[in-house]
Design an enzyme around this catalytic site. Structure first.
Site, mmCIF file in Angstrom:
data_model
loop_
_atom_site.group_PDB
_atom_site.id
_atom_site.type_symbol
_atom_site.label_atom_id
_atom_site.label_comp_id
_atom_site.label_asym_id
_atom_site.label_seq_id
_atom_site.Cartn_x
_atom_site.Cartn_y
_atom_site.Cartn_z
ATOM 1 N N SER A 191 37.709 36.149 34.839
ATOM 2 C CA SER A 191 37.722 34.612 34.592
ATOM 3 C C SER A 191 38.469 34.166 33.219
ATOM 4 O O SER A 191 39.636 34.037 33.169
ATOM 5 C CB SER A 191 36.076 34.293 34.362
ATOM 6 O OG SER A 191 35.952 32.915 34.343
ATOM 7 N N ASP A 343 40.383 27.601 34.036
ATOM 8 C CA ASP A 343 40.582 29.045 33.748
ATOM 9 C C ASP A 343 41.358 29.696 34.723
ATOM 10 O O ASP A 343 41.574 29.133 35.811
ATOM 11 C CB ASP A 343 39.282 29.522 33.666
ATOM 12 C CG ASP A 343 38.266 29.457 34.513
ATOM 13 O OD1 ASP A 343 38.600 28.824 35.643
ATOM 14 O OD2 ASP A 343 37.152 30.238 34.691
ATOM 15 N N ASP A 345 40.674 31.748 37.302
ATOM 16 C CA ASP A 345 40.359 32.004 38.403
ATOM 17 C C ASP A 345 39.909 30.702 39.260
ATOM 18 O O ASP A 345 39.343 30.622 40.076
ATOM 19 C CB ASP A 345 39.407 33.386 38.642
ATOM 20 C CG ASP A 345 38.012 32.716 37.931
ATOM 21 O OD1 ASP A 345 38.063 32.132 36.896
ATOM 22 O OD2 ASP A 345 36.990 32.999 38.297
ATOM 23 N N ASP A 347 37.631 28.483 38.709
ATOM 24 C CA ASP A 347 36.232 27.915 38.797
ATOM 25 C C ASP A 347 35.743 26.781 37.761
ATOM 26 O O ASP A 347 34.727 26.178 38.232
ATOM 27 C CB ASP A 347 35.149 29.031 39.222
ATOM 28 C CG ASP A 347 35.154 29.772 37.858
ATOM 29 O OD1 ASP A 347 35.822 29.805 37.112
ATOM 30 O OD2 ASP A 347 34.169 30.897 38.047
#
Length: 546
Positions: A191, A343, A345, A347
């Site tokens: 993340s 970020d 990834d 999400d």
């Protein structure tokens, strides 16, 4: 040096560190295994280098425990030892998941989807000796994903992988598990963590992360693994166990997010967007562009790069205002008024707004309130549903109830509980006191910059949130107002709130001891007042009778 000499040197070195004796002894026990067991032969020279150069702190922190299973998987610093993310901790986890799938799904055909972000371990912290060969140096999220695929294949579980030159974000992974009717999913990502970190999260066949009791069952399966089987990628591909994810899956993911539009005629506001070198240009970027927004991608942060070279402190976290600064500068130069950032990834969603000439960076609770307000606008269901975790602003509850929505606002921390709520609505048509199918779902939000506006995804997804916020900003701009004006108006109508988040880093075995001591002290000697106000009641979430 033989093993006994190495362990003696490590024991002396550990004694000089501020770590509990139990942690030191556990580290010695684990070191003995990694030095002598043939499974860890490739790590021996790197371990020896740390001992011979008296680098005892990273050695202790890598061996004093086993990397814990939490938040639906394992995440931590890449490195040596059972408390680091490396091929061993990865493959034992995957093997445990494979056993769990077989135990719960039977011996028929099974498949999983694997996604991954941009990370590549370059030892930027310098915790390993750079002149000594290490099995983890240079390992990328894609390579970890391929290793995981080899383990699944050895258990006769088919794997859907993105093309070798592609990436897949966390929300798109959640979508793909459902879209491909897979039996599970795996996301390789840390993340918003430091580039030296990596990790994995496991997903159910409904696209959500593991929640109790399933996470405990999976953790037990992983703990029992002591041998790992792998099938080479070439052999697995030849056997039909490795399958490339086709582009139409991405097209359907984008369409699912475009379907949540609230003001389809308000898309003329320019947006500056930064993926912070991560995957989000394929999610937020693609959604905004296909919606017709003029999108300016911040040029210095547009290319995928797992070292995050242009991000302050190499911390690609849109919760930090500093992470959006390059995009804010680009927006100022382009005379734009809205900035989004994600970020690696994709999400979490970060937002900055130019208000009366000055840039205002929104916190997670403010974003949650604005996304909820936008998502409830003109919702098709007569009683739309808003779901949030208990740490998220009560402003969301108040504005939602005023709008006629039903609210679930007591969930424990973690967006996985919101995903589980959607699953229960889908499977049982009931979630707590809420009855109905997923068509009633309007929005799920959490303080940690997590939002979700479509039930087609079962984890936080910045893309849909960015779309409805951009449309709301465009709609308000026509009235010479900004998102900050909307936020202030919400507080006038529903009650003013102010939030500030502070964080403190406590690292390694010493940090863990500090955290344990702090929690024990809080339980044994709870405060009687905070800020001069008397405490009337305390709740301990670990107290099962509480």
């Amino acid at each position: 040096m033989d093993t006994a000499d190495i362990l003696d040197a490590a024991r002396v070195g550990f004694a000089g560190l501020d770590a509990p004796p139990t942690a030191q002894e556990t580290a010695i026990d684990n070191l003995a295994i990694w030095l002598d067991d043939p499974r860890f032969a490739a790590y021996r020279s790197a371990i020896l280098a740390l001992v011979s150069r008296e680098r005892f702190r990273p050695l202790l922190d890598g061996f004093y425990r086993t990397l814990p299973f939490g938040t639906g998987g394992r995440r931590g610093q890449v490195g040596l030892g059972p408390n680091r993310f490396n091929p061993w901790t990865l493959t034992t986890s995957i093997s445990g998941h494979a056993h769990w799938l077989r135990a719960t799904q039977g011996e028929g055909p099974l498949s999983v989807v694997i996604g991954y972000d941009v990370r590549q371990f370059e030892n930027l912290r310098g915790d390993l000796e750079r002149d000594v060969v290490s099995p983890v140096h240079g390992l990328s999220s894609r390579q970890f994903a391929e290793v995981a695929a080899e383990v699944y294949a050895a258990h006769d579980i088919a794997v859907h992988l993105p093309p070798a030159d592609a990436l897949m974000s966390t929300p798109e992974l959640s979508f793909a598990v459902r879209d491909l009717e897979a039996d599970g999913g795996l996301m390789v990502s840390a993340s918003h963590n430091h580039p030296d970190d990596n990790g994995i999260k496991f997903y159910h066949d409904h696209g959500g992360q593991f929640v109790p009791p399933f996470d405990h069952e999976l953790a037990q399966c992983i703990a029992r693994v002591d041998r790992v089987e792998r099938m080479s990628l070439d052999r697995a591909t030849a056997n039909g166990l490795i399958r490339t994810i086709q582009a139409d899956v991405h097209d359907r993911y984008i369409a699912a997010n475009l379907a949540v539009s609230r003001w389809p005629n308000a898309r003329n506001i320019p947006v500056v967007f930064t993926p912070l070198h991560g995957t989000a240009d394929t999610t937020v970027g693609d959604v905004l562009r296909q919606a017709g927004f003029p999108v300016i991608t911040e040029p210095s942060q547009s290319e995928p790069d797992g070292t995050f070279p242009t991000v302050p402190f190499r911390a690609p976290n849109p919760e930090h205002a500093s992470a959006l600064q390059c995009a804010i500068d680009a927006a100022s130069a382009a005379d734009a008024e809205l900035v989004f950032g994600c970020d690696p990834d994709a999400d979490r969603l970060g937002v900055a707004v130019r208000h009366h000439g000055a840039w205002v960076t929104l916190n997670g609770n403010e974003i949650a309130a604005l996304v909820s307000h936008a998502a409830l606008h003109n919702h098709a269901h007569p009683e739309p549903l808003v779901i949030k975790t208990e740490v998220t602003s009560s402003l969301v509850t108040r504005l939602a109830e005023t709008a006629g929505a039903r609210v679930v606002d007591h969930l424990l921390v973690g967006f996985k509980y919101i995903g589980e709520g959607l699953f229960m609505l889908e499977r049982e048509r009931r979630f707590g006191a809420i009855e109905g199918g997923v068509d009633c779902f309007a929005v799920g939000v959490e303080e940690s910059h997590g939002v979700l506006v479509t039930p087609a995804v079962r984890d936080k997804d910045a893309a849909g949130g960015a779309l409805v916020l951009a449309e709301l900003a465009a709609q308000e701009r026509a009235a010479n107002r900004t998102l900050i004006d909307v936020l202030h108006e919400l507080m006038v109508h529903h009650g003013a709130v102010h939030n500030r988040l502070s964080s403190l880093a406590m690292k390694g075995a010493a940090g863990r001891a500090q955290m344990d001591a702090a929690m024990a002290s809080l339980r044994e000697h709870p405060p009687e007042q905070i800020g001069g106000r008397r405490i009337l009641q305390m709740e301990d979430r670990q107290d099962e009778s509480g």
